[in-house]
Design an enzyme around this catalytic site. Sequence first.
Site, mmCIF file in Angstrom:
data_model
loop_
_atom_site.group_PDB
_atom_site.id
_atom_site.type_symbol
_atom_site.label_atom_id
_atom_site.label_comp_id
_atom_site.label_asym_id
_atom_site.label_seq_id
_atom_site.Cartn_x
_atom_site.Cartn_y
_atom_site.Cartn_z
ATOM 1 N N TYR A 69 55.017 89.812 32.270
ATOM 2 C CA TYR A 69 55.175 88.391 32.578
ATOM 3 C C TYR A 69 56.461 88.120 33.357
ATOM 4 C CZ TYR A 69 56.462 83.555 32.188
ATOM 5 O OH TYR A 69 56.885 82.281 32.511
ATOM 6 N N TYR A 129 48.790 92.283 30.218
ATOM 7 C CA TYR A 129 50.245 92.270 30.422
ATOM 8 C C TYR A 129 50.935 91.824 29.150
ATOM 9 C CZ TYR A 129 50.087 87.154 30.720
ATOM 10 O OH TYR A 129 49.917 85.818 30.431
ATOM 11 N N CYS A 130 52.230 92.135 29.045
ATOM 12 C CA CYS A 130 53.061 91.603 27.958
ATOM 13 C C CYS A 130 54.341 91.052 28.573
ATOM 14 C CB CYS A 130 53.300 92.620 26.853
ATOM 15 S SG CYS A 130 54.057 94.189 27.364
ATOM 16 N N TRP A 131 55.497 91.245 27.936
ATOM 17 C CA TRP A 131 56.724 90.621 28.444
ATOM 18 C C TRP A 131 57.289 91.392 29.635
ATOM 19 C CZ3 TRP A 131 59.728 87.025 29.770
ATOM 20 C CH2 TRP A 131 61.083 87.203 29.966
#
Length: 352
Positions: A125, A96-98
Amino acid sequence: MSIERISAEAALSQLGHFSEVIDARSEGEYAEDHLPGAVNWPSLHDEERKIVGTRYKQISQFEAKKLGAALVAQNIATHILREVLDKPREWQPLVYCWRGGKRSGSLALILDQIGFKVTLVDGGYKAFRAALVADLPQLAARHQYQVICGTTGSGKTRLLQALAAQGAQVLDLEGLAHHRSSVLGLIPGLPQPSQKAFDSRIWAALRSFDPARPVYIESESKKVGNVAVPEGLIAAMRSSPCLQLDLPEDERVALLLEDYDFFVQDIEFFCDRLGALTEARGKAVVEDWQARARSGGVASVVRELLVKHYDPVYLQSMRRNFEQYEAARVIAPRGHSVAAMAALARTMLATA
């Protein structure tokens, strides 16, 4: 491409099913908070994000994307060489990222092309954080709590540590917050987590507990230093049965001098922290405490702090906020030592 996408809610419930959880955000974003157990493989490092962002604003989106792509490719290559070459085909990461998925998507694409089964968190996130906040109240309400009460210096933290060492379920909020929950509670050299990280730590701990067994927890106020205990947990604590930990005054002073030894070793730091009590106790009283501390009278200052400041405030707060405090069962160790708390913990668990 066989990359699977799942919702943040599904990710919360399946965290333990993945070989590894990978946070593709920068070090700074990761440090503020991350999924429990996640490792950090930045697609862009903090400084690189600034450089790309500056190019985006000052030159163009196209030029920023070209530089960003080069840096991301370079960083992912480093991660693959360092972390992936020894992974078996069965390794299944969650990435995952932002939010948008570009950083995590780039990493996921390479891992997928290698032949790994990769899962991405939809919404990243940001979606995870929203799902965790929504889940915390019902997760907190699922458990039965035994609230350890007791005036400052009575050994609540030592007792919790003893209970945990003997296999009891313990939620140590001060340990999770890196703070001893008072004006003097700052721990030198140990910064507090962000509010988001504190919430995540609590969520992870509650999720690991068995609802059929009690959870032992200290009678904290709404804030532990600079972070706040989630409302759902505070409500559950305040309606739960209480245990009153009693320790004689001399033992409490001795315990505090041991646990706050850094104040004894650095009197000026102690005096500086005492200054924060000026508004509550008055300038003359605080200056007297500071003068006595500098003259070697730390123990007498600690005793006065207990009797004149902490005890009245604590007892008033407990009677006002904890519904079952007046009916609390009294528990009393033989002394303030770690061994005495261990003995009390054994007795409590044997009769639970």
